[in-house]
Design a protein around this motif. Structure first.
Motif, mmCIF file in Angstrom:
data_model
loop_
_atom_site.group_PDB
_atom_site.id
_atom_site.type_symbol
_atom_site.label_atom_id
_atom_site.label_comp_id
_atom_site.label_asym_id
_atom_site.label_seq_id
_atom_site.Cartn_x
_atom_site.Cartn_y
_atom_site.Cartn_z
ATOM 1 N N LYS A 1 -5.927 0.527 0.154
ATOM 2 C CA LYS A 1 -4.629 -0.162 0.201
ATOM 3 C C LYS A 1 -4.628 -1.406 -0.685
ATOM 4 C CE LYS A 1 -4.514 0.105 4.818
ATOM 5 N NZ LYS A 1 -4.022 -0.001 6.220
ATOM 6 N N GLU B 1 12.117 3.095 4.914
ATOM 7 C CA GLU B 1 10.706 3.250 5.220
ATOM 8 C C GLU B 1 9.869 3.054 3.955
ATOM 9 O OE1 GLU B 1 7.630 6.545 7.173
ATOM 10 O OE2 GLU B 1 9.789 6.942 7.073
ATOM 11 N N ASP C 1 -4.622 7.105 8.291
ATOM 12 C CA ASP C 1 -3.947 5.817 8.113
ATOM 13 C C ASP C 1 -2.467 6.073 7.820
ATOM 14 O OD1 ASP C 1 -2.880 3.398 6.639
ATOM 15 O OD2 ASP C 1 -4.897 2.686 7.090
ATOM 16 N N PRO C 2 -1.558 5.477 8.576
ATOM 17 C CA PRO C 2 -0.131 5.766 8.394
ATOM 18 C C PRO C 2 0.437 5.306 7.052
ATOM 19 C CG PRO C 2 -0.448 3.951 9.946
ATOM 20 C CD PRO C 2 -1.802 4.531 9.685
ATOM 21 N N GLU C 3 -0.319 4.466 6.330
ATOM 22 C CA GLU C 3 0.188 3.968 5.046
ATOM 23 C C GLU C 3 -0.333 4.769 3.858
ATOM 24 O OE1 GLU C 3 -0.086 -0.352 4.600
ATOM 25 O OE2 GLU C 3 -0.492 -0.486 6.750
ATOM 26 N N ILE C 4 -1.200 5.753 4.115
ATOM 27 C CA ILE C 4 -1.832 6.515 3.036
ATOM 28 C C ILE C 4 -1.458 7.986 3.140
ATOM 29 C CG2 ILE C 4 -4.054 7.274 2.065
ATOM 30 C CD1 ILE C 4 -5.239 4.613 2.991
ATOM 31 N N GLU C 5 -1.147 8.584 2.008
ATOM 32 C CA GLU C 5 -0.870 10.022 1.930
ATOM 33 C C GLU C 5 -1.846 10.657 0.943
ATOM 34 O OE1 GLU C 5 2.654 13.118 0.415
ATOM 35 O OE2 GLU C 5 2.937 10.933 0.277
ATOM 36 N N ARG D 1 7.188 3.505 1.182
ATOM 37 C CA ARG D 1 6.537 4.704 0.660
ATOM 38 C C ARG D 1 5.036 4.607 0.862
ATOM 39 N NH1 ARG D 1 4.266 6.377 -4.094
ATOM 40 N NH2 ARG D 1 4.690 4.427 -5.185
ATOM 41 N N LYS D 2 4.429 5.713 1.243
ATOM 42 C CA LYS D 2 2.991 5.733 1.458
ATOM 43 C C LYS D 2 2.234 5.663 0.133
ATOM 44 C CE LYS D 2 3.035 8.285 5.831
ATOM 45 N NZ LYS D 2 2.459 9.432 6.587
ATOM 46 N N ARG E 1 0.040 7.106 -2.372
ATOM 47 C CA ARG E 1 -0.362 8.472 -2.737
ATOM 48 C C ARG E 1 -1.755 8.437 -3.351
ATOM 49 N NH1 ARG E 1 4.378 9.885 -6.700
ATOM 50 N NH2 ARG E 1 3.661 7.841 -7.417
#
Length: 366
Positions: free
Chosen positions: A131, A3, A29-33, A5-6, A8
């Motif tokens: 992103k 998977e 957003d599923p790609e951002i933490e 990595r988001k 950060r």
């Protein structure tokens, strides 16, 4: 498959409401933490001592240490892609331009609660910009601060500058463009052909950017107004906001026209709109450059310039913050050549010289 990595992200803003809006909006957003928030630069510095984020969103007008000082501190030692979230006041606009010159990747107008249903669309746009910033090439910077002395007066145009120009320069840029344009313009000579520029920037910030550029080099730089006449030694920067900038020919002179129209390549003003207008009126007597930026704005317009007989170049990947716009142009054969940023100004002047020399320099042969 492992998977991905988001991204950060650290949010730095003195407004609890803005921190909450950004945390919720970006966190969807599923790609951002979201790995943390900080109410001021001192808190953010303490956080960075423990954990390095992939991206920082940064407010500039904060108590204690301001955001610009904080940005300069870590960009000199351990650069982190930074997206400035700025209010559109005059003071904030100037600080934002200084932050972009110091290495911030992008600037976004601060979200407002009264946007209502439009807030979701704005957050989606901010998430996309975060992103893009995560993949930006940021470098250690000893960025120069703007001149502390009063703006030095530009020399009165001698007759060599006052004559009707027989060539023009057109430039497009986006993410990373503040630094890139500064480098290009400060090394162009005072008697260079007129320059027209679209730099993607929110409404309210381009006037401050033009003022900064005017202080840093030999050229006269101003935010363009409808009806401005193109003159040697003059740089006209498209105003951010609701209109596109075009060039027309009127009574034997080239002039700026600011026109209404929908976004082109998600942008207004658009590089494509400017370049297409230049291709139509310049008669091939134009040199164009696409500098760093995300997306593909300018690619089709530069191809039109090349087909009209004009000269075309784009910034190379190694020197770009984001290679999106130059690469999109390169993919369709718009630029004759890809150049390091430090070679762009000399290429522009050498390509203009073709009007009198009659041939292109071997060092920039297609």
């Amino acid at each position: 498959m492992q998977e991905q990595r988001k991204i950060r992200t650290l949010i730095v803003d003195d407004s609890a409401m803005v921190r909450k809006i950004l945390s919720i909006g970006l966190g969807q957003d599923p790609e951002i933490e979201i790995i943390g928030t900080a109410a001021d630069a001192n808190m953010a510095m303490q956080y960075l001592a423990r954990k390095k984020p992939d991206v920082i969103t940064l407010d500039l007008e904060m108590p204690n240490m301001d955001g610009l000082t904080f940005l300069r501190s870590f960009m000199k030692t351990d650069p982190i892609p930074t997206v400035v979230i700025s209010s559109q006041t005059q003071r904030s606009a100037q600080a934002t331009v200084d932050a972009l010159a110091a290495g911030a990747v992008d600037v976004i107008a601060k979200p407002r609660m009264e946007l209502g249903g439009g807030l979701g669309d704005m957050m989606a746009s901010i998430a996309q910009r975060v992103k893009v910033a995560a993949g930006a090439q940021v470098r250690m910077s000893a960025a120069r601060q703007p001149a502390a002395q009063p703006m030095r007066p530009k020399p009165v145009a001698p007759s060599s500058l006052a004559k009707v120009p027989d060539w023009m320069i057109a430039i497009g840029a986006s993410t990373g463009g503040v630094q890139a344009l500064t480098r290009v313009l400060e090394t162009l000579p005072a008697d260079c052909p007129p320059v027209v520029i679209v730099q993607h920037m929110p409404e309210g910030f381009t006037a401050s950017f033009a003022k900064r550029l005017n202080q840093m080099g030999p050229l006269r730089v101003k935010e363009a107004e409808d009806g401005d006449v193109l003159e040697n030694g003059l740089v006209l920067l498209a105003p951010g906001g609701p209109k596109h900038m075009t060039v027309i020919k009127h009574m034997g002179r080239h002039q700026v026209r600011l026109i209404d129209g929908p976004e082109v390549c998600f942008s207004r003003p658009s590089v494509d709109v400017l370049f297409h207008s230049v291709a139509q009126v310049a008669g091939g007597k134009v040199s164009s450059a696409i500098l760093t930026g995300m997306g593909k704005d300018g690619a089709e317009g530069q191809l039109a310039i090349r087909k009209s007989g004009g000269r075309t170049a784009a910034q190379d990947e190694a020197s770009c913050v984001v290679f999106g716009m130059p690469n999109a142009a390169h993919q369709i054969g718009a630029p004759e050549t890809l150049l390091p940023l430090d070679d762009v100004s000399s290429w522009l002047m050498n390509s203009c010289a073709r009007a009198t020399a009659g041939d292109r320099l071997e060092s920039y042969k297609v």
